[in-house]
Design a protein around this motif. Sequence first.
Motif, PDB file in Angstrom:
ATOM      1  N   PRO A  46       9.422   8.437   1.142  1.00 12.20           N
ATOM      2  CA  PRO A  46       9.644  10.466   2.267  1.00 12.20           C
ATOM      3  C   PRO A  46       9.254  11.036   1.346  1.00 12.20           C
ATOM      4  CG  PRO A  46      10.686   9.238   0.327  1.00 12.20           C
ATOM      5  CD  PRO A  46       9.807   7.794   0.760  1.00 12.20           C
ATOM      6  N   ASN A  47       8.015  11.224   1.252  1.00 13.39           N
ATOM      7  CA  ASN A  47       7.224  12.204   1.311  1.00 13.39           C
ATOM      8  C   ASN A  47       6.444  12.671   2.392  1.00 13.39           C
ATOM      9  OD1 ASN A  47       7.332  11.836  -1.796  1.00 13.39           O
ATOM     10  ND2 ASN A  47       5.745  10.183  -2.032  1.00 13.39           N
ATOM     11  N   PHE A  48       7.102  14.482   2.573  1.00 14.26           N
ATOM     12  CA  PHE A  48       6.716  14.850   3.795  1.00 14.26           C
ATOM     13  C   PHE A  48       6.444  16.327   3.036  1.00 14.26           C
ATOM     14  CE2 PHE A  48       9.930  12.105   5.087  1.00 14.26           C
ATOM     15  CZ  PHE A  48       8.497  10.613   6.176  1.00 14.26           C
ATOM     16  N   SER A  49       6.360  16.607   2.071  1.00 17.52           N
ATOM     17  CA  SER A  49       5.121  18.281   1.297  1.00 17.52           C
ATOM     18  C   SER A  49       4.541  18.133   2.062  1.00 17.52           C
ATOM     19  CB  SER A  49       5.471  17.674  -0.445  1.00 17.52           C
ATOM     20  OG  SER A  49       4.577  18.680  -0.615  1.00 17.52           O
ATOM     21  N   SER A  50       3.982  19.706   1.935  1.00 18.73           N
ATOM     22  CA  SER A  50       3.449  20.605   2.377  1.00 18.73           C
ATOM     23  C   SER A  50       1.793  21.009   1.446  1.00 18.73           C
ATOM     24  CB  SER A  50       3.241  21.706   3.230  1.00 18.73           C
ATOM     25  OG  SER A  50       4.059  21.666   4.817  1.00 18.73           O
TER      26      SER A  50
ATOM     27  N   CYS B 293       0.412  16.377  -1.223  1.00 19.81           N
ATOM     28  CA  CYS B 293       1.120  15.420   0.463  1.00 19.81           C
ATOM     29  C   CYS B 293       0.771  14.225  -0.625  1.00 19.81           C
ATOM     30  CB  CYS B 293       0.079  15.996   1.630  1.00 19.81           C
ATOM     31  SG  CYS B 293      -0.370  17.353   2.203  1.00 19.81           S
ATOM     32  N   ALA B 294       1.413  13.328   0.954  1.00 21.27           N
ATOM     33  CA  ALA B 294       2.032  12.009   0.207  1.00 21.27           C
ATOM     34  C   ALA B 294       0.337  11.382   0.411  1.00 21.27           C
ATOM     35  CB  ALA B 294       2.602  11.509   1.498  1.00 21.27           C
ATOM     36  N   LYS B 295       0.491  10.465  -0.841  1.00 21.54           N
ATOM     37  CA  LYS B 295      -0.761   9.849  -0.789  1.00 21.54           C
ATOM     38  C   LYS B 295      -0.792   8.754  -0.192  1.00 21.54           C
ATOM     39  CE  LYS B 295      -1.861  11.131  -4.732  1.00 21.54           C
ATOM     40  NZ  LYS B 295      -3.606  11.272  -5.401  1.00 21.54           N
ATOM     41  N   ARG B 296      -2.287   8.139   0.430  1.00 20.09           N
ATOM     42  CA  ARG B 296      -2.804   7.716   1.469  1.00 20.09           C
ATOM     43  C   ARG B 296      -1.787   6.349   1.412  1.00 20.09           C
ATOM     44  NH1 ARG B 296      -4.942   3.340  -0.149  1.00 20.09           N
ATOM     45  NH2 ARG B 296      -6.128   3.056  -1.844  1.00 20.09           N
ATOM     46  N   PRO B 297      -1.782   6.102   2.834  1.00 24.45           N
ATOM     47  CA  PRO B 297      -0.856   5.188   2.494  1.00 24.45           C
ATOM     48  C   PRO B 297      -1.469   2.776   2.128  1.00 24.45           C
ATOM     49  CG  PRO B 297      -0.964   5.169   4.913  1.00 24.45           C
ATOM     50  CD  PRO B 297      -1.808   6.251   4.237  1.00 24.45           C
TER      51      PRO B 297
ATOM     52  N   VAL C 176      -5.167  17.084   3.414  1.00 27.93           N
ATOM     53  CA  VAL C 176      -4.680  16.346   4.639  1.00 27.93           C
ATOM     54  C   VAL C 176      -4.740  14.770   3.550  1.00 27.93           C
ATOM     55  CG1 VAL C 176      -5.686  16.075   6.730  1.00 27.93           C
ATOM     56  CG2 VAL C 176      -5.317  18.123   5.990  1.00 27.93           C
ATOM     57  N   LEU C 177      -5.719  15.306   3.129  1.00 32.45           N
ATOM     58  CA  LEU C 177      -6.127  13.492   2.120  1.00 32.45           C
ATOM     59  C   LEU C 177      -4.962  13.428   1.096  1.00 32.45           C
ATOM     60  CD1 LEU C 177      -9.741  14.118   1.244  1.00 32.45           C
ATOM     61  CD2 LEU C 177      -8.715  12.957   3.344  1.00 32.45           C
ATOM     62  N   GLY C 178      -4.554  14.770   0.329  1.00 35.85           N
ATOM     63  CA  GLY C 178      -3.274  13.829  -0.801  1.00 35.85           C
ATOM     64  C   GLY C 178      -3.661  12.688  -1.973  1.00 35.85           C
ATOM     65  N   GLY C 179      -4.905  13.636  -1.252  1.00 36.71           N
ATOM     66  CA  GLY C 179      -5.581  13.820  -3.108  1.00 36.71           C
ATOM     67  C   GLY C 179      -5.168  14.238  -4.180  1.00 36.71           C
ATOM     68  N   GLU C 180      -5.401  14.975  -5.339  1.00 30.26           N
ATOM     69  CA  GLU C 180      -5.271  15.400  -6.571  1.00 30.26           C
ATOM     70  C   GLU C 180      -5.379  16.956  -6.445  1.00 30.26           C
ATOM     71  OE1 GLU C 180      -2.362  14.933  -9.420  1.00 30.26           O
ATOM     72  OE2 GLU C 180      -2.890  13.116  -7.163  1.00 30.26           O
TER      73      GLU C 180
END
Length: 373
Positions: free
Chosen positions: A13-17, A20-24, A194-198
Amino acid sequence: MSNPTPLIKPANPNFSSGPCAKRPGYALDQLDISTLGRSHRSVVGKDALQKVIRDTAELLQLPEGYRVGIVPASDTGAMEMIMWSMLGARPVDVCYWESFGQGWFADITKQLKLENVNEIKSNYGVLPDLSQVNPANDCIFTWNGTTSGVKVKNGDFIADDREGLTICDATSAVFAMQMPWEKLDVTTFSWQKVLGGEGGHGVIILSPRAVERLENYIPSWPMPKIFRLTAGGKLIEGIFKGATINTPSMLCVADYQDALNWVKNIGGVQASIQKSLDNLAVLETYVSQNSWINFLAEDPASLSNTSVCLSLDLDSSQIKQLIKLLADNQAAYDIGAYKDAPSGLRIWCGSTVQESDLTALLPWLTWAYLEVS
Ligand SMILES: Cc1ncc(COP(=O)(O)O)c(C=O)c1O
């Protein structure tokens, strides 16, 4: 009227801007942490930094001669460093249409106190008239206005034979949107989008013309060590080869490498762009079927495919309730509009978000809307 809760919840449910969500499939134990506890200036430390720099340039298919550097303080650090190092040589056109771009304008006029500044602005939801950009001037803009969900349509407003430099804050665009690198002299982004990094680290990408400016222009103001890209009138090349200005988090570097490997594995930057566009398409269909929800972006051609901002026919306290209901039910976290933006929703559709999760979110959105309206 009964309003049954939907049966299926988004698996993530992580839809933060941002972050962002970690990669699948992300798992901490998959990171290569062999650099942890070692100096970032050791051979292994520098090799790891060099590798993320090389992979970034390769994946983004940067033109020959472009440099990639890792700098402190995330995208803000990267942008401030560039503005303080480069501006003042020419008049500057500042194009903005939401709060982050407005922030750069405020820094340029109130902190750097530059005088030859053209303000090219518009309200939330629309782009300003970019044809006003003067190729003789420097030009600062955000590729994607994260808080309004409005992105530039393309780089056509930038002249190929410009004399000024383009400085592009592309933190919610790089890896999810097509970037015309030859038109961009300075590009900045951070890993947590975009990469869901730190968070914590910024990236700057410099064209040869940007380097030329750095080596031939000395600003009249003092330059803190953390902003210095040159020494004795020469670019500090080490920054672009992994010799960072100060100590980076090697854990974040390992995490960034993991994100880059993922982009490579799914088919490169074209695939990560496509994932984001497919995500947007899910919301586009939903908006077209529901008259109570609309994109804040007025022109579909400038509708962001990452930070998708939506206005609802609810008042701001109903929107708050809706956001809380969705979070309480673990259906969506952190989807409120940015604090300075018109009230509404902002649903991140970047490449690390799964289309199936967005699809699962939509019945919940309808349910929550009916609950609060
Ligand atoms: C367009 C834009 N610029 C700058 C920032 C600030 O980025 P950071 O937190 O990486 O410094 C953000 C963050 O959301 C952004 O969206």
